[in-house]
Design a protein around this motif. Structure first.
Motif, mmCIF file in Angstrom:
data_model
loop_
_atom_site.group_PDB
_atom_site.id
_atom_site.type_symbol
_atom_site.label_atom_id
_atom_site.label_comp_id
_atom_site.label_asym_id
_atom_site.label_seq_id
_atom_site.Cartn_x
_atom_site.Cartn_y
_atom_site.Cartn_z
ATOM 1 N N LEU A 222 2.290 -3.507 10.978
ATOM 2 C CA LEU A 222 2.571 -3.250 11.870
ATOM 3 C C LEU A 222 4.114 -2.502 11.810
ATOM 4 O O LEU A 222 4.529 -3.382 10.532
ATOM 5 N N CYS A 223 4.384 -1.449 12.289
ATOM 6 C CA CYS A 223 5.772 -1.292 11.362
ATOM 7 C C CYS A 223 7.349 -2.303 11.988
ATOM 8 O O CYS A 223 7.003 -3.035 12.998
ATOM 9 N N ALA A 224 7.968 -1.950 11.341
ATOM 10 C CA ALA A 224 9.271 -2.932 11.185
ATOM 11 C C ALA A 224 10.137 -2.949 12.690
ATOM 12 O O ALA A 224 10.158 -4.173 13.006
ATOM 13 N N GLU A 225 10.001 -1.676 12.820
ATOM 14 C CA GLU A 225 10.909 -1.535 14.470
ATOM 15 C C GLU A 225 9.668 -2.627 15.320
ATOM 16 O O GLU A 225 9.991 -3.171 16.981
ATOM 17 N N ARG A 226 8.624 -2.572 15.839
ATOM 18 C CA ARG A 226 7.612 -3.134 17.008
ATOM 19 C C ARG A 226 8.036 -5.016 16.383
ATOM 20 O O ARG A 226 7.747 -5.226 17.289
ATOM 21 N N TYR B 297 1.121 -1.243 -0.372
ATOM 22 C CA TYR B 297 0.122 0.226 0.161
ATOM 23 C C TYR B 297 0.578 1.104 0.146
ATOM 24 O O TYR B 297 0.252 2.133 -0.831
ATOM 25 N N SER B 298 1.833 1.040 0.840
ATOM 26 C CA SER B 298 3.123 2.677 0.737
ATOM 27 C C SER B 298 3.494 3.251 0.090
ATOM 28 O O SER B 298 4.229 3.479 -0.519
ATOM 29 N N ARG B 299 4.608 1.636 -0.519
ATOM 30 C CA ARG B 299 5.432 1.328 -1.018
ATOM 31 C C ARG B 299 6.583 1.935 -0.188
ATOM 32 O O ARG B 299 7.438 1.965 -1.067
ATOM 33 N N PHE B 300 6.618 2.018 1.105
ATOM 34 C CA PHE B 300 8.158 2.165 1.737
ATOM 35 C C PHE B 300 8.026 1.246 2.399
ATOM 36 O O PHE B 300 7.630 0.659 3.038
ATOM 37 N N ASN B 301 9.125 0.613 2.508
ATOM 38 C CA ASN B 301 9.628 -0.515 2.315
ATOM 39 C C ASN B 301 10.340 -0.371 3.634
ATOM 40 O O ASN B 301 11.914 0.188 3.724
ATOM 41 N N VAL B 302 10.437 -1.029 5.049
ATOM 42 C CA VAL B 302 11.361 -0.744 6.506
ATOM 43 C C VAL B 302 12.430 -1.721 6.603
ATOM 44 O O VAL B 302 10.838 -2.779 7.143
ATOM 45 N N GLY B 303 13.153 -1.688 7.295
ATOM 46 C CA GLY B 303 13.145 -2.997 8.122
ATOM 47 C C GLY B 303 13.925 -2.894 9.719
ATOM 48 O O GLY B 303 14.604 -1.199 9.733
ATOM 49 N N SER C 167 12.529 7.824 10.822
ATOM 50 C CA SER C 167 11.757 8.055 12.083
ATOM 51 C C SER C 167 11.539 7.587 12.428
ATOM 52 O O SER C 167 10.304 7.119 11.551
ATOM 53 N N PRO C 168 11.784 6.603 13.449
ATOM 54 C CA PRO C 168 10.797 6.280 14.417
ATOM 55 C C PRO C 168 9.467 6.655 15.083
ATOM 56 O O PRO C 168 9.163 7.846 15.210
ATOM 57 N N CYS C 169 8.183 6.091 14.260
ATOM 58 C CA CYS C 169 7.004 6.766 14.837
ATOM 59 C C CYS C 169 6.495 6.782 16.582
ATOM 60 O O CYS C 169 7.565 6.032 17.187
ATOM 61 N N SER D 166 10.329 -5.845 9.528
ATOM 62 C CA SER D 166 10.148 -5.860 8.424
ATOM 63 C C SER D 166 8.894 -5.067 8.349
ATOM 64 O O SER D 166 7.982 -6.203 9.295
ATOM 65 N N ASN D 167 8.377 -4.329 7.696
ATOM 66 C CA ASN D 167 6.752 -3.566 7.751
ATOM 67 C C ASN D 167 5.610 -4.113 7.637
ATOM 68 O O ASN D 167 6.931 -4.892 6.273
ATOM 69 N N GLN D 168 4.953 -4.993 8.344
ATOM 70 C CA GLN D 168 3.959 -5.821 7.543
ATOM 71 C C GLN D 168 3.251 -5.138 7.219
ATOM 72 O O GLN D 168 2.085 -4.287 8.122
ATOM 73 N N GLU D 169 2.364 -4.651 5.735
ATOM 74 C CA GLU D 169 1.240 -4.591 6.045
ATOM 75 C C GLU D 169 -0.904 -5.383 5.541
ATOM 76 O O GLU D 169 -0.236 -6.365 5.636
ATOM 77 N N ASN D 170 -1.787 -4.012 5.727
ATOM 78 C CA ASN D 170 -3.183 -5.123 5.572
ATOM 79 C C ASN D 170 -4.081 -4.284 4.946
ATOM 80 O O ASN D 170 -3.502 -2.615 5.131
HETATM 81 N N1 THU Z 1 6.916 2.742 8.986
HETATM 82 C C1 THU Z 1 7.992 1.580 9.861
HETATM 83 O O1 THU Z 1 7.497 0.309 9.669
HETATM 84 N N2 THU Z 1 8.681 1.823 10.717
HETATM 85 C C2 THU Z 1 9.225 3.668 10.795
HETATM 86 O O2 THU Z 1 10.226 3.878 11.497
HETATM 87 C C3 THU Z 1 8.336 4.613 9.911
HETATM 88 C C4 THU Z 1 6.690 3.647 9.158
HETATM 89 C C5 THU Z 1 5.967 1.872 8.505
HETATM 90 C C6 THU Z 1 4.696 1.860 8.066
HETATM 91 C C7 THU Z 1 4.025 1.300 6.729
HETATM 92 O O3 THU Z 1 4.479 0.256 6.744
HETATM 93 C C8 THU Z 1 5.058 2.496 6.517
HETATM 94 O O4 THU Z 1 6.447 2.289 6.913
HETATM 95 C C9 THU Z 1 4.099 3.091 6.077
HETATM 96 O O5 THU Z 1 4.011 4.824 6.703
#
Ligand code: THU
Length: 157
Positions: free
Chosen positions: A72-76, A41-47, A110-112, A61-65
């Motif tokens: 969930l964000c990659a960090e959590r 969905y976001s095409r923003f890949n986080v590790g 930068s982490p949310c 890594s971030n896992q979208e639905n």
């Molecule tokens: N996201 C993360 O995994 N970590 C961050 O620090 C910022 C945002 C993810 C959440 C979502 O899957 C995507 O990035 C776009 O916000």
């Protein structure tokens, strides 16, 4: 009335080579984790990669639905997995890297706020500082403890 000031210090590096060997390893693990991101969905890949006190590195890594808040964000993802698998190990460092279209972002994500709060609680739980590495291709920032990203941490209950 008194006016108080909160001061934040962090280190900035221009490349992975400038990092200490242990930080380099966890940074590389975070970059590697980007490839397992599921972000249609976001095409923003986080590790993210969590370093434990025994040297183990846990990746996430971030896992979208399709039901957006369910992702969930990659960090959590990394921290919850680390806490489940290694409940007695302090998390001494977390590295975060992001990529778009297969390319590492110049400036790290930068982490949310929610992830910062979770980092804070694991730090409080362990009683040891958790460092944070934000990995960009042009700039790397290192914070020695979560307080530097989340001053006035909520840990009252
Ligand atoms: N996201 C993360 O995994 N970590 C961050 O620090 C910022 C945002 C993810 C959440 C979502 O899957 C995507 O990035 C776009 O916000």
């Amino acid at each position: 009335m008194t006016t108080k000031e909160i001061k934040i210090t962090y280190q900035e590096f221009n490349s992975l080579d400038e990092l200490q060997p242990e930080d380099q390893k966890v940074a590389e693990a975070a970059i590697d984790a980007i490839s397992h991101s599921y972000a249609p969905y976001s095409r923003f890949n986080v590790g993210a990669a969590v370093l434990l006190e025994n040297g183990t590195i846990v990746k996430g890594s971030n896992q979208e639905n399709a039901a957006y808040p369910s992702g969930l964000c990659a960090e959590r993802t990394a921290m919850f997995y680390a806490s489940h698998q290694y409940p007695d190990q302090s998390m001494t460092c977390i590295a975060i890297a992001a990529g778009q279209h297969g390319v590492l972002c110049e400036h790290a994500a930068s982490p949310c706020g929610a992830c910062r709060q979770v980092m804070a609680q694991y730090q409080t739980r362990s009683g040891h500082p958790m460092a944070v590495l934000l990995i960009g291709s042009k700039k790397i920032q290192k914070f020695e403890k979560i307080d530097d990203l989340l001053p006035l941490i909520f840990d009252n209950i």
